[in-house]
Design an enzyme around this catalytic site. Structure first.
Site, PDB file in Angstrom:
ATOM      1  N   ASP C 222       2.974   5.120 -23.837  1.00 52.68           N
ATOM      2  CA  ASP C 222       2.654   4.545 -22.539  1.00 52.68           C
ATOM      3  C   ASP C 222       3.817   3.681 -22.066  1.00 52.68           C
ATOM      4  O   ASP C 222       4.025   2.570 -22.543  1.00 52.68           O
ATOM      5  CB  ASP C 222       1.371   3.709 -22.659  1.00 52.68           C
ATOM      6  CG  ASP C 222       0.902   3.244 -21.298  1.00 52.68           C
ATOM      7  OD1 ASP C 222       1.560   3.572 -20.283  1.00 52.68           O
ATOM      8  OD2 ASP C 222      -0.115   2.539 -21.257  1.00 52.68           O
ATOM      9  N   LEU C 223       4.569   4.208 -21.143  1.00 53.66           N
ATOM     10  CA  LEU C 223       5.789   3.576 -20.638  1.00 53.66           C
ATOM     11  C   LEU C 223       5.606   2.102 -20.296  1.00 53.66           C
ATOM     12  O   LEU C 223       4.680   1.732 -19.598  1.00 53.66           O
ATOM     13  CB  LEU C 223       6.225   4.324 -19.365  1.00 53.66           C
ATOM     14  CG  LEU C 223       7.435   3.757 -18.629  1.00 53.66           C
ATOM     15  CD1 LEU C 223       8.699   3.976 -19.416  1.00 53.66           C
ATOM     16  CD2 LEU C 223       7.532   4.355 -17.245  1.00 53.66           C
ATOM     17  N   ASP C 224       6.527   1.261 -20.768  1.00 54.09           N
ATOM     18  CA  ASP C 224       6.547  -0.171 -20.428  1.00 54.09           C
ATOM     19  C   ASP C 224       5.296  -0.901 -20.904  1.00 54.09           C
ATOM     20  O   ASP C 224       4.966  -1.972 -20.389  1.00 54.09           O
ATOM     21  CB  ASP C 224       6.685  -0.389 -18.909  1.00 54.09           C
ATOM     22  CG  ASP C 224       8.034   0.070 -18.403  1.00 54.09           C
ATOM     23  OD1 ASP C 224       8.912   0.366 -19.243  1.00 54.09           O
ATOM     24  OD2 ASP C 224       8.210   0.133 -17.181  1.00 54.09           O
ATOM     25  N   GLU C 225       4.593  -0.366 -21.884  1.00 48.50           N
ATOM     26  CA  GLU C 225       3.339  -0.992 -22.274  1.00 48.50           C
ATOM     27  C   GLU C 225       3.247  -1.257 -23.775  1.00 48.50           C
ATOM     28  O   GLU C 225       2.185  -1.550 -24.282  1.00 48.50           O
ATOM     29  CB  GLU C 225       2.155  -0.112 -21.844  1.00 48.50           C
ATOM     30  CG  GLU C 225       1.866  -0.129 -20.365  1.00 48.50           C
ATOM     31  CD  GLU C 225       1.224  -1.422 -19.901  1.00 48.50           C
ATOM     32  OE1 GLU C 225       0.632  -2.133 -20.724  1.00 48.50           O
ATOM     33  OE2 GLU C 225       1.333  -1.708 -18.702  1.00 48.50           O
TER      34      GLU C 225
END
Lengths: 280, 280, 280, 280
Positions: C222-225
């Protein structure tokens, strides 16, 4: 861009803004500050030409503004926004500030012309020349007057506007400091409380400070005491060794000096006695 | 909760953790710090009983721990987490720190018992008594020794653990400072560079500082120079008047003192010579 | 240096500290954290040999510790303090983070081995190779799977421990992110409120935020998470243009990523589900 | 004090400064901002009378300025510096912001007139009335429209200029928010990344954020999304419980709201679409 300092009285802003409006000057940013204590007025105006009335250029505009400047006995300066200040950097062995300034300059995020790097050591030659900047080694051979004369000669020959001491571990003589008044910037560590003299990080460590910081300031004959341009601090705790403090201090020094040089480049810094006015 | 200080050597953590494990003590938080320079070891252990082996209570546990403490020549303290330190607050006319401490205490966010407020002025009586706290006015009638004796008497009679100087504008005598060593906390302004003496905000203003701050520290005979507990700063610019700086300084003082008192209440502060260890 | 994670119960600290004390291990720094919610226990112990009992070396010590590790079902790791993590850096065109990491590495203030730099652009070749580091250009030729396979091949061949995305503007596939779980670090801008998607600085500018910041985190699908390692912010005002915000954001990103990599190098970062424990 | 907003064009500053100079007005502080994107111009001028030409007073000066205001289609406001904005405070059960605002008001460091406190709970009555301020309890009895009508009635009857939501846990209806546009200020927590909805501190805790903050903003129909006035953050680490985060968040909320109200009182806040211009 126009910056000016004069005695505060009624009508200055009106005169300046009328001067610009009459010539089609569109104000894009304007800041003023009136110091109630000293009675001095400071102003920085950035403007653009809206029509052909300003086609005469900067030199013409200077001639036009002279009567207004004279009327209020202003210390004023009118420059083209494209004029970049010429800076000479002095460094000893610590590379952090120099490497950062060179990188910002190279990537176009610091609008100055770097005219050269002078040093009392050979260590920084490689990184300086890799960036295509001349490196002048001025070894401390016992004749401080000669060393300073050489430095000043480079400063004059390169027509530099500012000398930036980027961790230059030589104290300038009172004479040289006097010649460069308002044109020489230094960076040094700062603590609460302050520590003067040798090995400040070690002494701050012994004292158990919880914050360490850095101050960028103009150089005066009184070492580390000139007008402050910028300061910042970082939090530490009891586990920080003196070495950690040196390392953290280096990061703060780097950031604070870069900010001071940027503001100088943007003509945001005006001297107000032993203080500065910073139009951010 | 166990806090201890002793000379550092192999086996301390093993001995303490074995002691607790053998009695069903479950460690909820543990922090250590070994100061390589002084050779001292600091530890703070919070633990809970997991079964009936600790039913003997705090007093019983103290007796049990004594041999371990003796073996390592520890300066140790074992307290129940519910024991709140008893604090006496001293104040002059500035209400910001006092009002903040009383509000935090009243709303249950500061786990101390406030035993009273002493002051050399009548001004803070109303707010103190509104909170249901006794107010002791000790006017400065020329006899400083008598005034301090009265203060110490209140401190002793209320069985206070700490005296918190919440903007108390009287310098403690060397004698009183000595009696309260490690038990008296002060808050004062801090600048880069530092300014000692009268009207510090005005002098910092004259000097054009870009940061103002506050320091909470233990009081020693040397005014404003005891072990530092906490520091913080706030950024200002050239437009800040001396009055703005006083106001901003008040907010920082309030926050910094509240943090220092909270950490004292949580037994997070240990003395290490002229420094502190803060187990946050 | 020993780091471990296991289910929390009575006796862990006692067992570990006894293990070390019995072999002459002198604890120089020890930090623990018990997460009440997950029931997990985290520990980082730095220690030194005081006598010949530890002459067997790290490998011998690992064998010795295995029974203790097994007893508490620990996920543990025992390393020599001189072992530097091997990092591979990925970059696109933005040089600020890369130049900073290379400078810190070159001046010996970042204790990692940089195994190489991979990029989807040629721009950073010159600065990388000037530092004597191999540069691998992996142009995005439409076959993302092949590009990622090449990247992973370099990562494996160089036996890298971590992949540091220093402004690498390619989203990792879920598959690659999964393979590098806990071993890939990213830096990205952060705002209050947050802005996802393209041109975040411009959108934050439109929204008039007063703070801009950066977050270093582990990469997950989950990108940037992923789990946050470090965050910092800087204050701006209404005059900041979107370009100013980009520039200020770059400085924060540089500082935050450098801190995250340093903590990784010092083995101060432990994963705790979707959070991190940072033993500073 | 004159504040104005209008379409940007050549001659505005000249006209305003000439207007003041012709009437003996001495500018003590002047700030401008030209938003290149929206083409709007913002100005705040503080000035003093130097002679009898301004004896006509504020009302007379307004009449005099009207032609200038009309010429540039300005949205302008001319006020006496002694005019304090009248504020109505709304609160639920959380006392931290209210107690702080009341204390600042009582000690004369917040130049507003507090016209009353409204609440949907009885809890804050005692502290409010102790300060001599009327307390209006508006219990949520199911009829939200009636409750809001009562609130608006108090706002109108007290001729309040601003409604300050100091932790008022009722969402304003779109209708009420619309009526109070530009006159209602709210404070709320802020995180990186952001968390909307219930129990934000607990969700930020689950996510392992390293910074928590607060935002003061104007209220619009879109909850928590109006023009931002001020933001600040504080650093936390993995040991912070959700309760610690709530407590730290309270301190930041208190400071940030106090700053926002002070700037409103000083007429330093101008609306610029969905952003603010803050003349600090």
């Amino acid at each position: 861009m126009l910056t000016l300092v004069c005695e505060d009285r009624v009508g200055i802003v009106a005169a300046v803004s009328r001067f610009l409006a009459d010539r089609g000057g569109f104000i894009t940013d304007s800041q003023q500050y009136a110091d109630r204590e000293s009675g001095r007025f400071f102003m920085r105006v950035a403007f653009e030409a809206t029509d052909s009335r300003m086609d005469g250029g900067t030199e013409w505009l200077r001639t036009e503004f002279t009567p207004t400047g004279d009327r209020f006995a202003m210390d004023w300066r009118l420059t083209d926004i494209g004029e970049r200040p010429r800076i000479l950097i002095a460094v000893s062995k610590g590379s952090h500030c120099l490497a950062d300034l060179l990188h910002r300059w190279q990537t176009g995020t610091l609008a100055v012309d770097i005219m050269g790097v002078v040093s009392n050591h050979p260590d920084m030659r490689r990184i300086t020349e890799w960036h295509g900047i001349p490196y002048h080694e001025l070894p401390p051979n016992g004749d401080k007057a000669a060393q300073e004369a050489a430095l000043l000669d480079i400063f004059d020959r390169t027509r530099s506007d500012y000398l930036v001491l980027a961790r230059y571990m030589q104290v300038l003589s009172e004479e040289l400091a006097g010649k460069l008044i308002g044109r020489c910037i230094n960076i040094h560590h700062s603590f609460l409380p302050g520590f003067k003299g040798a090995r400040p990080y070690h002494r701050a460590h012994e004292r158990g400070v919880k914050l360490i910081g850095a101050t960028a300031h103009f150089v005066t004959a009184d070492l580390d005491e000139g007008p402050i341009i910028e300061q910042a601090v970082e939090r530490i705790d009891h586990r920080a060794t003196a070495e950690d403090m040196v390392r953290i201090g280096r990061d703060i020094e780097t950031q604070v000096l870069a900010r001071a040089v940027r503001w100088i480049a943007d003509r945001r810094v005006l001297l107000n006695g032993c203080k500065t006015v910073i139009f951010r």
